[in-house]
Design a protein around this motif. Structure first.
Motif, short mmCIF file in Angstrom:
data_model
loop_
_atom_site.label_atom_id
_atom_site.label_comp_id
_atom_site.label_asym_id
_atom_site.label_seq_id
_atom_site.Cartn_x
_atom_site.Cartn_y
_atom_site.Cartn_z
N ARG A 31 1.08 -1.15 -0.09
CA ARG A 31 0.02 -0.05 -0.16
C ARG A 31 0.96 1.32 -0.05
O ARG A 31 0.73 2.07 -0.77
N ALA A 34 2.29 1.66 -3.34
CA ALA A 34 1.15 2.13 -4.30
C ALA A 34 1.15 3.56 -4.15
O ALA A 34 0.71 4.35 -5.27
N VAL A 35 0.66 3.96 -3.02
CA VAL A 35 0.45 5.36 -2.54
C VAL A 35 1.67 6.39 -3.20
O VAL A 35 1.47 7.58 -3.82
N ARG A 36 2.72 6.06 -2.96
CA ARG A 36 3.86 6.70 -3.40
C ARG A 36 4.18 6.60 -4.89
O ARG A 36 4.91 7.49 -5.25
N GLY A 37 3.38 5.94 -5.47
CA GLY A 37 3.65 5.81 -7.07
C GLY A 37 4.85 4.94 -7.52
O GLY A 37 5.37 4.96 -8.64
N VAL A 38 5.31 3.96 -6.42
CA VAL A 38 6.33 3.33 -6.79
C VAL A 38 6.02 1.96 -7.63
O VAL A 38 5.14 1.19 -7.00
N GLU A 39 6.54 1.54 -8.71
CA GLU A 39 6.04 0.57 -9.63
C GLU A 39 6.56 -0.77 -8.85
O GLU A 39 7.86 -0.79 -8.44
N SER A 68 12.93 4.65 -3.62
CA SER A 68 12.42 5.24 -4.87
C SER A 68 12.22 4.10 -5.86
O SER A 68 11.43 4.29 -6.82
N THR A 69 12.59 2.89 -5.59
CA THR A 69 12.24 1.61 -6.39
C THR A 69 11.87 0.52 -5.53
O THR A 69 12.31 0.29 -4.34
#
Length: 77
Positions: A31, A34-39, A68-69
């Motif tokens: 979660r 996902a919220v942070r936009g990390v694929e 970041s990843t």
């Protein structure tokens, strides 16, 4: 008169609690990412969802906050 099963029930109950904690922590990690936009690639998602070790999940949770990843969460960056 006791049946002598209280220890067994305690052990089983603790096992269920630990699994519940692990499940919640796995969901939290995904979660946050996902919220942070990390694929999150499928292979990383499978490693996270398959992990049952609360200590490892706690480390990954901490990393998920700033990573970041998705690989960085697992320490493979």
């Amino acid at each position: 008169m006791g049946t002598g099963l209280s220890h067994f029930r305690g052990f089983v109950a603790e096992s269920f609690r630990d699994e519940g904690r692990a499940e919640g922590r796995r969901e939290d990690i995904l979660r946050i990412l996902a919220v942070r936009g990390v694929e999150v690639p499928d292979e990383v998602r499978q490693r996270i969802t398959g992990c049952k070790d609360l200590d490892v999940l706690d480390v990954w949770f901490g990393r998920a906050i700033t990573a970041s990843t998705a690989d960085a969460v697992l320490g493979e960056d």
